[in-house]
Write a protein that holds these residues in place. Sequence first.
Motif, PDB file in Angstrom:
ATOM      1  N   TYR A 194      -9.626   3.678  10.156  1.00 20.71           N
ATOM      2  CA  TYR A 194      -9.681   3.399   8.908  1.00 20.71           C
ATOM      3  C   TYR A 194     -10.540   2.233   8.739  1.00 20.71           C
ATOM      4  CZ  TYR A 194      -5.756   6.720   7.806  1.00 20.71           C
ATOM      5  OH  TYR A 194      -4.919   7.895   7.669  1.00 20.71           O
ATOM      6  N   GLY A 240      -3.760   4.390  -1.277  1.00 19.02           N
ATOM      7  CA  GLY A 240      -3.865   4.040  -2.742  1.00 19.02           C
ATOM      8  C   GLY A 240      -4.774   2.697  -2.567  1.00 19.02           C
ATOM      9  N   PRO A 241      -5.125   2.205  -3.621  1.00 12.95           N
ATOM     10  CA  PRO A 241      -5.864   0.805  -3.973  1.00 12.95           C
ATOM     11  C   PRO A 241      -5.121  -0.377  -3.410  1.00 12.95           C
ATOM     12  CG  PRO A 241      -5.321   1.523  -6.057  1.00 12.95           C
ATOM     13  CD  PRO A 241      -4.865   2.769  -5.165  1.00 12.95           C
ATOM     14  N   ASN A 268      -9.253  -6.763  -0.531  1.00 14.65           N
ATOM     15  CA  ASN A 268      -8.399  -6.438  -1.632  1.00 14.65           C
ATOM     16  C   ASN A 268      -8.390  -5.030  -2.104  1.00 14.65           C
ATOM     17  OD1 ASN A 268      -7.166  -8.865  -2.362  1.00 14.65           O
ATOM     18  ND2 ASN A 268      -9.268  -9.621  -2.823  1.00 14.65           N
ATOM     19  N   ARG A 269      -8.859  -4.184  -0.955  1.00 16.00           N
ATOM     20  CA  ARG A 269      -8.849  -2.697  -1.425  1.00 16.00           C
ATOM     21  C   ARG A 269      -7.712  -1.792  -0.486  1.00 16.00           C
ATOM     22  NH1 ARG A 269     -13.666  -1.387  -4.024  1.00 16.00           N
ATOM     23  NH2 ARG A 269     -12.613   0.560  -4.163  1.00 16.00           N
ATOM     24  N   GLY A 270      -7.388  -0.672  -0.852  1.00 14.72           N
ATOM     25  CA  GLY A 270      -6.923   0.064   0.330  1.00 14.72           C
ATOM     26  C   GLY A 270      -7.577   0.337   1.288  1.00 14.72           C
ATOM     27  N   LEU A 271      -6.916   1.269   2.271  1.00 18.14           N
ATOM     28  CA  LEU A 271      -7.527   1.728   3.432  1.00 18.14           C
ATOM     29  C   LEU A 271      -8.354   3.131   3.236  1.00 18.14           C
ATOM     30  CD1 LEU A 271      -5.333  -0.225   4.838  1.00 18.14           C
ATOM     31  CD2 LEU A 271      -5.406   1.057   6.791  1.00 18.14           C
ATOM     32  N   LEU A 292       0.836  -1.018  -0.016  1.00 17.40           N
ATOM     33  CA  LEU A 292       0.023  -0.054  -0.049  1.00 17.40           C
ATOM     34  C   LEU A 292       0.795   1.248  -0.061  1.00 17.40           C
ATOM     35  CD1 LEU A 292      -2.598  -1.480   2.565  1.00 17.40           C
ATOM     36  CD2 LEU A 292      -3.117  -0.500   0.245  1.00 17.40           C
ATOM     37  N   GLN A 311     -10.972  -1.140   5.685  1.00 16.52           N
ATOM     38  CA  GLN A 311     -10.514  -2.035   4.594  1.00 16.52           C
ATOM     39  C   GLN A 311     -11.360  -2.779   4.183  1.00 16.52           C
ATOM     40  OE1 GLN A 311      -6.933  -3.929   5.110  1.00 16.52           O
ATOM     41  NE2 GLN A 311      -6.188  -3.540   2.858  1.00 16.52           N
ATOM     42  N   LEU A 331     -12.608  -5.030   7.543  1.00 13.35           N
ATOM     43  CA  LEU A 331     -11.461  -4.796   8.486  1.00 13.35           C
ATOM     44  C   LEU A 331     -11.363  -3.571   9.083  1.00 13.35           C
ATOM     45  CD1 LEU A 331      -9.314  -6.726   9.846  1.00 13.35           C
ATOM     46  CD2 LEU A 331      -8.021  -6.350   8.044  1.00 13.35           C
TER      47      LEU A 331
END
Lengths: 115, 116
Positions: B36, A107-108, B41-44, A90, B38, B88
Amino acid sequence: SQTIHQWPATLVQPVGSPLSLECTVEGTSNPNLYWYRQAAGRGLQLLFYSVGIGQISSEVPQNLSASRPQDRQFILSSKKLLLSDSGFYLCAWRLEQRGSTDTQYFGPGTRLTVL
Amino acid sequence: AQSVAQPEDQVNVAEGNPLTVKCTYSVSGNPYLFWYVQYPNRGLQFLLKYITGDNLVKGSYGFEAEFNKSQTSFHLKKPSALVSDSALYFCAVRDAWDTGFQKLVFGTGTRLLVSP
């Protein structure tokens, strides 16, 4: 508005091969940039951070390196990947201001699998 | 050095019920605290933060968090959980005395599962 991109989204690489992950930020100038690794879908480990072009600090000595060739570009590299380099990488940015309490934005991510 | 503890690996709650995700912290100076979320399979994604002022902080998607200095806690709350809140959740802290690159320390995360 600001956006952050990471490329590629997923990557499968053999052990011993090189690595290059890219992170770019749009819509801001002189951001602080960060690379994190997330193993096993849980905790985040800070790998590198950068306060400006060519200025890189490492948090954990390891098989990886980082570079910042342009203001809004941050690259994570390795000359020879290890199995233990697998994980979710990340990138994050934060606006640098004196006394700033600004948030880090992520970011993703890139899912790296080393076989 | 600062640290964050999220004592629960997973929290289960029924849709419509209130939820709480716990976080405690340790810093030398004053804390700046963040939550945050999540998704797989993604960003925070940033939810909310406490810097100073009101102990009750309101954030995105109906979430709020209460800063308690005496208990060194920053628990995340929502009055009525949705199935789509399943994700999460990470708590993070920064020491206000850190005027350098402003390192965030993250907890290990709590998985929230909201059942229909």
